[in-house]
Design an enzyme around this catalytic site. Sequence first.
Site, short mmCIF file in Angstrom:
data_model
loop_
_atom_site.label_atom_id
_atom_site.label_comp_id
_atom_site.label_asym_id
_atom_site.label_seq_id
_atom_site.Cartn_x
_atom_site.Cartn_y
_atom_site.Cartn_z
N GLU A 76 -73.74 3.50 7.72
CA GLU A 76 -72.63 4.42 8.00
C GLU A 76 -71.32 3.99 7.34
O GLU A 76 -70.60 4.80 6.78
CB GLU A 76 -72.43 4.53 9.52
CG GLU A 76 -71.40 5.57 9.90
CD GLU A 76 -71.08 5.58 11.38
OE1 GLU A 76 -70.42 6.52 11.82
OE2 GLU A 76 -71.48 4.64 12.09
N ASP A 77 -71.01 2.69 7.41
CA ASP A 77 -69.67 2.23 7.01
C ASP A 77 -69.56 1.70 5.58
O ASP A 77 -68.45 1.50 5.08
CB ASP A 77 -69.19 1.13 7.98
CG ASP A 77 -68.93 1.68 9.36
OD1 ASP A 77 -68.85 2.91 9.50
OD2 ASP A 77 -68.82 0.89 10.31
#
Length: 703
Positions: A76-77
């Site tokens: 996600e990051d």
Amino acid sequence: MPAIERLAQQLATYLPTEQVNLVRRAYYYAEQAHDGQLRSSGEHYVTHPLAVATVLANMHMDHQSLMAALLHDVIEDTGIPKEAITEQFGQSVADLVDGVTKLTQMKFGTKAEAQAENFQKMAMAMARDIRVILVKLADRLHNMRTLGALNPEKRRRIAKETLEIYAPIANRLGINTIFTEFENLGFKAMHPMRAERIQAAVKKARGNRKEIIQKIGQSLSDCLAHEGIQADVGGREKHLYSIYRKMRVKRKAFNEIMDVYAFRIIVDKVDTCYRVLGAMHNLYKPIPGRFKDYIAIPKANGYQSLHTTLFGMGVPIEIQIRTTEMEELANNGIAAHWLYKADEEHAPRTNHARARRWVKGLLELQQSAGNSLEFIENVKIDLFPDEVYVFTPKGRIMELPRGATPVDFAYAVHTDIGNKCLACRINRRVAPLSQPLESGVTVEILTAPNTRPNPAWLNFVVTGKARTHIRNALKSQQHDESVALGDRLLNKALDDLHMQMSDVTEERIKLLLDEYKMTEFNQLLEDIGLGNRTAHVVAARLISADASPHHPLTEDGPLTIRGTEGLVLSYARCCTPIPGDAVLGHLSAGKGMVVHRTSCKNIADIRSNPEKCIPLLWAKDIEGEFNVELRIDLIHQRGLIATLATAVASADANIEKVSVDERDGRMSVVQLGVSVTDRVHLARVIRRLRAIKGVSRINRISA
């Protein structure tokens, strides 16, 4: 010492070296991926996944869960794809990371619909691998521990969703340590002042109670030593949110809650638990009705222990007795499955199986729920497992939520038994289907092949499974009945136009369905049956594309009411029609047909409108009971209600409701609701009522 090395040392106590090295490798991969990223608190981002992995290490989780914990924010990051994780660490770890990533993207507490949709994702992820939710719980726990860096509004939002969703899930999976911490941290974030005051009061009370706790603890230890039983005796503290909830829900003062002294006794094996129980009951008198054996009948989340409350030294003493393994299971719940996995002989398979059963139940609810909001409403009911334990006639134990009824029991046994449930016996005695069940009773369900679920059941069932299946059955029943009524209405409309369904070509039907944007003819019939479309307009469109939709209905062939139309035909409460009355059918959108008397004022404006009303006839063989309201003016007398009831009963009718209004000191006006079969039966009832001395007038009430 670097933090990863401290974690590696902890893991070395229960994992082989090669698995510890894999976890170490995952850490360095995450550290590199998150390089330059900071948390809201200003710390390096990698401290968060490391803390999540440490929570799981304390629960002795397997190496793949720990690797997923370290990598759970990488996709996600940092923009690293799932494929790269698969290539580096294998499919299982990549699937876990992907599952947790999808849950991380969930935003609770925004729109109810979005929350519900996201909760469905959680159910799917848990079904594929239940470790996904364990990693997510550990992730949420560390976020809750570091809430201080966020603004107050965001703190409250995260705390609310934790208390509503994550804490109950941790409880349902039996992970008491995480559940308790979730509740305390959530409480402090939601109500900081209340938490502070209760904490100060607990601290003060603990100081005042120190001496008596030591005395009770010593007397318990001495008693066990005298019996030759090896055991650990310890005091048990109530957590803040538990105290607050009891004060609110049970309306108890703080002192009442703190007046109970709680102890936990941990022994080596199950036999010893019962020996300790006997010793405790000999030492102090047990309080009747306060003993629970969760060893013989575990809770739905796998929790096992003996609970008893004694009265000694002038105060109530709550005691929990369990084995070391049960204590581990109570704290770590389903995570204990991995803790004991190396030692297959002691692996608590039942706990893992229970969790799997619950997740399977979630998937069933998801598939049968009408929409995502209905699904989450039912799941929230099932997340609070305050259970009762009842028996089937063959002696099988069923776990149900507190307040469950025989209908909930029937659906828990099997959906078909629930759908065909007619009546029940509790401990061999016939009982109402709405009666709440108590632990220890034997429930027997009586079924009949043609029975269908009753809409009234929705008023008292408490389990999500029962609620979902009743709604499904009613939707299906309404669909079938709407199609049948729509078919009759359409054939009647075609009849009035001197045509039959067989005269309509397939091509014409298809063109009309395309025009109405429908795929099946049954959809059109259902729409007619529900009153969403007018039968004679559809009939006119079927005959010809140019046909006018304003053909008047002829009066020579009204539709016949059989009384078996079910949910799509109802009788108006304003004029209470009964067989023998002249009646009209009012097509009400979404409800189907509502039967009114032709003299009813409520349909005066639309009576001649063929799009809204249709002439009806009662079938000669119609059966059933119909309600009628009567107004009786009579001289007030002693035993008035009994006199009226006797007269109605002598005419083979039933009183449904009665109200008496004293007009003056001498006269009374009685409104009587009576169930009759037809107008002839009603006339017989009225004759019996007229025979009562003092009756001056009887009118049938119509709005």
